[in-house]
Design a protein around this motif. Structure first.
Motif, PDB file in Angstrom:
ATOM      1  N   ARG A   1       0.635  -1.533  -0.082  1.00  0.00           N
ATOM      2  CA  ARG A   1      -0.200   0.390  -0.086  1.00  0.00           C
ATOM      3  C   ARG A   1       1.188   1.042  -0.006  1.00  0.00           C
ATOM      4  N   ALA A   2       1.911   1.478   0.594  1.00  0.00           N
ATOM      5  CA  ALA A   2       2.896   2.312   0.614  1.00  0.00           C
ATOM      6  C   ALA A   2       3.448   2.976  -0.691  1.00  0.00           C
ATOM      7  N   MET A   3       3.615   1.806  -1.436  1.00  0.00           N
ATOM      8  CA  MET A   3       4.303   1.808  -2.491  1.00  0.00           C
ATOM      9  C   MET A   3       3.788   1.596  -3.565  1.00  0.00           C
ATOM     10  N   ARG A   4       2.104   2.203  -4.148  1.00  0.00           N
ATOM     11  CA  ARG A   4       1.094   2.382  -4.507  1.00  0.00           C
ATOM     12  C   ARG A   4       1.524   4.449  -5.028  1.00  0.00           C
ATOM     13  N   SER A   5       1.340   3.958  -6.382  1.00  0.00           N
ATOM     14  CA  SER A   5       1.734   5.157  -6.455  1.00  0.00           C
ATOM     15  C   SER A   5       1.428   6.372  -6.130  1.00  0.00           C
ATOM     16  N   GLY A   6      -0.419   6.339  -6.203  1.00  0.00           N
ATOM     17  CA  GLY A   6      -1.516   7.014  -5.979  1.00  0.00           C
ATOM     18  C   GLY A   6      -1.610   7.296  -3.984  1.00  0.00           C
ATOM     19  N   THR A   7      -0.722   6.764  -3.539  1.00  0.00           N
ATOM     20  CA  THR A   7      -0.314   6.743  -2.608  1.00  0.00           C
ATOM     21  C   THR A   7       0.287   7.965  -1.981  1.00  0.00           C
ATOM     22  N   ALA A   8      -0.738   8.933  -0.533  1.00  0.00           N
ATOM     23  CA  ALA A   8       0.163  10.561  -0.409  1.00  0.00           C
ATOM     24  C   ALA A   8       1.559  10.540   0.440  1.00  0.00           C
ATOM     25  N   PRO A   9       2.735  11.350   0.334  1.00  0.00           N
ATOM     26  CA  PRO A   9       3.281  11.215   1.344  1.00  0.00           C
ATOM     27  C   PRO A   9       3.109  11.189   2.706  1.00  0.00           C
TER      28      PRO A   9
ATOM     29  N   GLN B   1       4.700   7.698   4.600  1.00  0.00           N
ATOM     30  CA  GLN B   1       5.557   7.557   5.450  1.00  0.00           C
ATOM     31  C   GLN B   1       5.000   6.845   6.609  1.00  0.00           C
ATOM     32  N   HIS B   2       3.333   7.546   7.257  1.00  0.00           N
ATOM     33  CA  HIS B   2       2.846   6.210   8.575  1.00  0.00           C
ATOM     34  C   HIS B   2       3.157   4.701   7.872  1.00  0.00           C
ATOM     35  N   LEU B   3       2.516   4.558   6.905  1.00  0.00           N
ATOM     36  CA  LEU B   3       2.438   2.930   6.800  1.00  0.00           C
ATOM     37  C   LEU B   3       4.145   2.317   6.409  1.00  0.00           C
ATOM     38  N   LEU B   4       5.160   3.116   5.965  1.00  0.00           N
ATOM     39  CA  LEU B   4       6.218   2.501   6.184  1.00  0.00           C
ATOM     40  C   LEU B   4       6.093   2.192   7.306  1.00  0.00           C
TER      41      LEU B   4
END
Length: 254
Positions: A95-103, A107-110
């Motif tokens: 989910r973190a590495m999807r192109s549409g994920t907000a910065p 960061q939170h997901l990572l």
């Protein structure tokens, strides 16, 4: 008449400042919880053992494991009972590495991914078969979080545990190339080829760095596994790779 303004103003500033600090901490804190609304596509990209870990309804318990879980316990030892966190990390990494994920969301997901990976490392047995893989995954996340010093240590731990584990060489070498440290990258890739001469990734990196892979002399104990054969070690244990460590993760539930 008593004026409370001289008391209220300093107190109000303290209260507002404290509240702001709490909100900032709350917005950046990460907690290890199972990702919500996991899709079949996400699970298909996760390791096959994930469906049998805790939280997915097919594991049983450490005292009464399901037949499916028994298979993985036989391969991984009791550390299997902590592996649901690794699976959560894999889902959140997608989910973190999807192109549409907000910065900010990325960061939170990572941060959540790192928490989950480290959870497994805390409870893993000393000889857990997937330790090189997990340390390498941690290094990847640390690079994404702009923590290269931490990442370097994580990749080094993975290489120390399994000298022919090519991803621990290639990921750090890729970073070294990116920051212009080509001589250091070449030395590292050469070392990796000495232990994993069949790695296509390392061979290609060595070519890019202007050197000939065939000129690298393999170590006597070198593995001839190619990337295809070796990549399985990144996703799941094999029956011949059982963990025999003394420390277990039988109580690793959260």
């Amino acid at each position: 008449m008593i004026s409370y303004s001289k008391f209220w103003n300093p107190f109000s500033r303290f209260l507002v400042g404290s509240l702001s600090s709490v909100l900032v901490l709350a917005s950046t804190a990460t907690f290890a919880v199972q990702p919500m609304n996991e899709t079949q596509a996400e699970m298909a990209l996760a390791p096959s053992y994930c469906r049998d870990t805790q939280g997915y309804g097919n594991s049983g318990t450490p005292d009464a494991p399901s037949p499916a879980a028994q298979r993985w316990v036989g391969m991984m030892g009791k550390t299997f009972w902590a592996m649901h966190h690794y699976c959560w990390g894999q889902i959140n990494m997608q989910r973190a590495m999807r192109s549409g994920t907000a910065p900010q969301v990325r960061q939170h997901l990572l941060g959540s991914v790192l928490d989950d990976y480290n959870f497994v490392l805390r409870y893993a047995s000393a000889n857990f078969v997937l330790l090189p893989e997990i340390h390498t995954r941690v290094g990847e996340v640390e690079l994404l979080l702009s923590r290269p010093r931490d990442a370097e240590k994580s990749f080094a731990k993975a290489r120390a545990l399994k000298r022919d584990y090519w991803p621990a060489y290639s990921h750090w070498a890729e970073y070294l190339i990116k920051v212009g440290k080509t001589a250091e990258a070449r030395k590292l890739v050469k070392q990796g080829l000495e232990y994993a001469p069949g790695s296509r990734v390392l061979r290609e990196q060595y070519r890019v760095l202007g050197s000939r892979p065939d000129a690298v002399a393999a170590q006597p104990e070198a593995s001839e596994l190619s990337d295809t054969g070796d990549a399985g070690a990144e996703s799941e244990a094999t029956p011949g790779e059982k963990s025999r460590g003394s420390r277990s993760a039988g109580s690793a539930t959260r």
